[in-house]
Design a protein around this motif. Structure first.
Motif, PDB file in Angstrom:
ATOM      1  N   GLY A   1       0.819  -1.202   0.000  1.00  8.65           N
ATOM      2  CA  GLY A   1       0.000   0.000   0.000  1.00  8.65           C
ATOM      3  C   GLY A   1       0.849   1.247   0.000  1.00  8.65           C
ATOM      4  N   PHE A   2       0.228   2.346   0.380  1.00  8.15           N
ATOM      5  CA  PHE A   2       0.884   3.645   0.358  1.00  8.15           C
ATOM      6  C   PHE A   2       1.100   4.170   1.764  1.00  8.15           C
ATOM      7  CE2 PHE A   2      -1.517   3.316  -3.632  1.00  8.15           C
ATOM      8  CZ  PHE A   2      -0.521   3.599  -4.553  1.00  8.15           C
ATOM      9  N   GLY A   3       1.984   5.140   1.874  1.00 13.22           N
ATOM     10  CA  GLY A   3       2.234   5.805   3.131  1.00 13.22           C
ATOM     11  C   GLY A   3       3.062   7.041   2.901  1.00 13.22           C
ATOM     12  N   THR A   4       3.444   7.677   3.999  1.00 13.02           N
ATOM     13  CA  THR A   4       4.334   8.828   3.918  1.00 13.02           C
ATOM     14  C   THR A   4       5.487   8.640   4.895  1.00 13.02           C
ATOM     15  OG1 THR A   4       3.066  10.068   5.576  1.00 13.02           O
ATOM     16  CG2 THR A   4       2.486  10.405   3.257  1.00 13.02           C
TER      17      THR A   4
ATOM     18  N   LEU B   1       1.158   5.120   7.723  1.00 16.16           N
ATOM     19  CA  LEU B   1       0.566   4.250   6.716  1.00 16.16           C
ATOM     20  C   LEU B   1      -0.784   4.782   6.267  1.00 16.16           C
ATOM     21  CD1 LEU B   1       1.254   0.622   7.981  1.00 16.16           C
ATOM     22  CD2 LEU B   1       2.561   1.995   6.362  1.00 16.16           C
ATOM     23  N   GLU B   2      -1.047   4.643   4.970  1.00 17.59           N
ATOM     24  CA  GLU B   2      -2.377   4.900   4.441  1.00 17.59           C
ATOM     25  C   GLU B   2      -3.002   3.535   4.161  1.00 17.59           C
ATOM     26  OE1 GLU B   2      -3.388   8.215   2.602  1.00 17.59           O
ATOM     27  OE2 GLU B   2      -1.662   9.405   3.213  1.00 17.59           O
TER      28      GLU B   2
ATOM     29  N   ILE C   1     -17.773 -12.114   3.219  1.00 13.78           N
ATOM     30  CA  ILE C   1     -16.597 -11.559   3.888  1.00 13.78           C
ATOM     31  C   ILE C   1     -15.807 -12.694   4.524  1.00 13.78           C
ATOM     32  CG2 ILE C   1     -15.788 -10.056   5.738  1.00 13.78           C
ATOM     33  CD1 ILE C   1     -18.161  -8.251   5.187  1.00 13.78           C
ATOM     34  N   ARG C   2     -14.557 -12.844   4.072  1.00 19.87           N
ATOM     35  CA  ARG C   2     -13.709 -13.924   4.569  1.00 19.87           C
ATOM     36  C   ARG C   2     -12.861 -13.490   5.756  1.00 19.87           C
ATOM     37  NH1 ARG C   2     -11.650 -16.043  -1.406  1.00 19.87           N
ATOM     38  NH2 ARG C   2     -13.521 -17.244  -1.923  1.00 19.87           N
ATOM     39  N   SER C   3     -12.408 -12.248   5.754  1.00 23.13           N
ATOM     40  CA  SER C   3     -11.612 -11.750   6.871  1.00 23.13           C
ATOM     41  C   SER C   3     -11.732 -10.240   6.937  1.00 23.13           C
ATOM     42  CB  SER C   3     -10.139 -12.147   6.734  1.00 23.13           C
ATOM     43  OG  SER C   3      -9.531 -11.499   5.633  1.00 23.13           O
ATOM     44  N   LEU C   4     -11.622  -9.698   8.149  1.00 26.32           N
ATOM     45  CA  LEU C   4     -11.625  -8.262   8.370  1.00 26.32           C
ATOM     46  C   LEU C   4     -10.552  -7.972   9.408  1.00 26.32           C
ATOM     47  CD1 LEU C   4     -14.778  -6.016   8.846  1.00 26.32           C
ATOM     48  CD2 LEU C   4     -12.621  -5.556   9.981  1.00 26.32           C
ATOM     49  N   LEU C   5      -9.483  -7.306   8.980  1.00 23.92           N
ATOM     50  CA  LEU C   5      -8.344  -7.021   9.840  1.00 23.92           C
ATOM     51  C   LEU C   5      -8.254  -5.524  10.088  1.00 23.92           C
ATOM     52  CD1 LEU C   5      -5.737  -9.326   8.058  1.00 23.92           C
ATOM     53  CD2 LEU C   5      -7.182  -9.885  10.016  1.00 23.92           C
ATOM     54  N   LEU C   6      -8.009  -5.141  11.337  1.00 22.68           N
ATOM     55  CA  LEU C   6      -7.937  -3.736  11.711  1.00 22.68           C
ATOM     56  C   LEU C   6      -6.547  -3.393  12.232  1.00 22.68           C
ATOM     57  CD1 LEU C   6     -11.349  -3.348  13.595  1.00 22.68           C
ATOM     58  CD2 LEU C   6     -10.858  -2.930  11.184  1.00 22.68           C
ATOM     59  N   TYR C   7      -6.078  -2.166  11.920  1.00 21.86           N
ATOM     60  CA  TYR C   7      -4.750  -1.709  12.324  1.00 21.86           C
ATOM     61  C   TYR C   7      -4.832  -0.258  12.768  1.00 21.86           C
ATOM     62  CZ  TYR C   7      -3.525  -5.704   9.390  1.00 21.86           C
ATOM     63  OH  TYR C   7      -3.467  -6.960   8.829  1.00 21.86           O
ATOM     64  N   ASP C   8      -3.927   0.115  13.693  1.00 23.11           N
ATOM     65  CA  ASP C   8      -3.796   1.535  13.977  1.00 23.11           C
ATOM     66  C   ASP C   8      -2.867   2.154  12.937  1.00 23.11           C
ATOM     67  OD1 ASP C   8      -1.169   0.976  14.748  1.00 23.11           O
ATOM     68  OD2 ASP C   8      -1.588   1.072  16.882  1.00 23.11           O
ATOM     69  N   VAL C   9      -2.589   3.455  13.031  1.00 23.92           N
ATOM     70  CA  VAL C   9      -1.833   4.136  11.977  1.00 23.92           C
ATOM     71  C   VAL C   9      -0.361   3.719  11.940  1.00 23.92           C
ATOM     72  CG1 VAL C   9      -3.347   6.127  11.824  1.00 23.92           C
ATOM     73  CG2 VAL C   9      -1.474   6.130  13.490  1.00 23.92           C
TER      74      VAL C   9
ATOM     75  N   SER D   1      -9.928   6.775  20.773  1.00 27.10           N
ATOM     76  CA  SER D   1     -10.167   7.710  19.682  1.00 27.10           C
ATOM     77  C   SER D   1      -8.941   7.775  18.781  1.00 27.10           C
ATOM     78  CB  SER D   1     -10.487   9.099  20.229  1.00 27.10           C
ATOM     79  OG  SER D   1     -11.662   9.076  21.017  1.00 27.10           O
ATOM     80  N   GLY D   2      -9.187   7.840  17.464  1.00 24.14           N
ATOM     81  CA  GLY D   2      -8.064   7.929  16.542  1.00 24.14           C
ATOM     82  C   GLY D   2      -8.415   7.387  15.169  1.00 24.14           C
ATOM     83  N   LEU D   3      -7.394   7.341  14.329  1.00 26.41           N
ATOM     84  CA  LEU D   3      -7.528   6.871  12.955  1.00 26.41           C
ATOM     85  C   LEU D   3      -7.139   5.394  12.875  1.00 26.41           C
ATOM     86  CD1 LEU D   3      -7.979   7.627   9.925  1.00 26.41           C
ATOM     87  CD2 LEU D   3      -5.530   8.133   9.827  1.00 26.41           C
ATOM     88  N   TYR D   4      -7.915   4.608  12.145  1.00 23.77           N
ATOM     89  CA  TYR D   4      -7.665   3.178  11.998  1.00 23.77           C
ATOM     90  C   TYR D   4      -7.730   2.786  10.526  1.00 23.77           C
ATOM     91  CZ  TYR D   4      -8.298   2.930  17.032  1.00 23.77           C
ATOM     92  OH  TYR D   4      -8.159   3.114  18.381  1.00 23.77           O
TER      93      TYR D   4
END
Length: 260
Positions: free
Chosen positions: A108-111, A119-120, A205-213, A239-242
């Motif tokens: 993926g993309f990031g800065t 990470l984006e 839906i086979r999988s759903l994975l969550l990550y912090d930034v 609270s925050g971006l995921y």
């Protein structure tokens, strides 16, 4: 919501000169990591590749919160401007080595800004067979930011050392426009008042994975999971971006959401 899966949308793209250097990790002399940089240990070259992918692939160990973290293989996007629409595609594979599990292989993309990664969106998978993934995203750059392509095998804490994700035949293009090939039925919504993330897939839906930034995996509890409808309890999320990575029976999707 961004469009992240070109299996759903036909992307009309033009390949600009040197969008990505050495996406196959090899040349006439064998494997090479020319054009790439990394954090933590150097990547490995493995004699493993998808069909028409040459002879070699790159493998990168996961990040270890009790060791080196984060662990990325990355490349700076030359000439990137804020607002550019880029498409990244390639092949990923996740193979347990017999003793250690594989957390996944994600691209993926990031800065990058003064040594700090943000990470984006990321797409990838945990399948043991070579899987083609693609993501289209608008580059968001702030002052001092450098746009980067990021390859990751996830992160973990504790004493175990998961096996490395594998990557090959990556391609980056400048998307000039989009033509809708069929209705995108993949949807997601966040109900902050009710503390629920709802995802409705364009297939099972086979999988759903969550990550912090930072790319750290976040455990999630499903309040409801049936076929193409999954609802995640967000009450324990700070609270925050995921970031979310969703695998359905028709493809891969990724998106960002905010918990307030």
């Amino acid at each position: 919501m961004r469009t992240l899966n070109s299996l759903v949308f036909a992307v009309v793209a033009m390949q600009a000169t040197a969008q990505l250097t050495n996406g196959s990790f090899e040349d006439s002399n064998g494997y090479t990591f020319a054009g790439w940089e990394w954090t933590c240990a150097p990547p490995q070259a493995l004699a493993d590749a998808p069909i028409n992918g040459g002879d070699w692939c790159a493998a990168k160990e996961p990040g270890q919160t009790q060791g080196c973290f984060p662990s990325f293989l990355f490349q700076r996007i030359q000439g990137a401007q804020a607002g550019d629409l880029r498409t990244l595609s390639g092949w990923v594979r996740c193979v347990d080595d017999g003793n250690n599990l594989c957390l996944g292989a994600y691209v993926g993309f990031g800065t990058l800004n003064n040594g700090t990664f943000t990470l984006e969106e990321q797409v990838g998978g945990v399948d043991s067979i070579w899987t083609f993934v693609t993501i289209t995203d608008t580059l968001e750059l702030g002052p001092g930011d450098t746009a980067v392509v990021v390859l990751s095998s996830g992160n973990i804490g504790g004493p175990i050392s998961p096996s490395s994700g594998r990557f090959d035949d990556l391609d980056l293009s400048l998307a000039q426009g989009m033509a809708e090939g069929q209705e995108d039925r993949f949807q997601w919504t966040v109900d902050n008042a009710g503390g629920v993330l709802q995802v409705r897939g364009d297939g099972t839906i086979r999988s759903l994975l969550l990550y912090d930034v930072t790319g750290r995996a976040i455990p999630a509890i499903a309040k409801h999971a049936q076929g193409s409808d999954v609802r995640i309890d967000l009450h324990q999320f700070p609270s925050g971006l995921y970031l979310a990575n969703v695998s359905t029976s028709t493809g891969q999707h990724a998106f960002r959401f905010v918990v307030r």
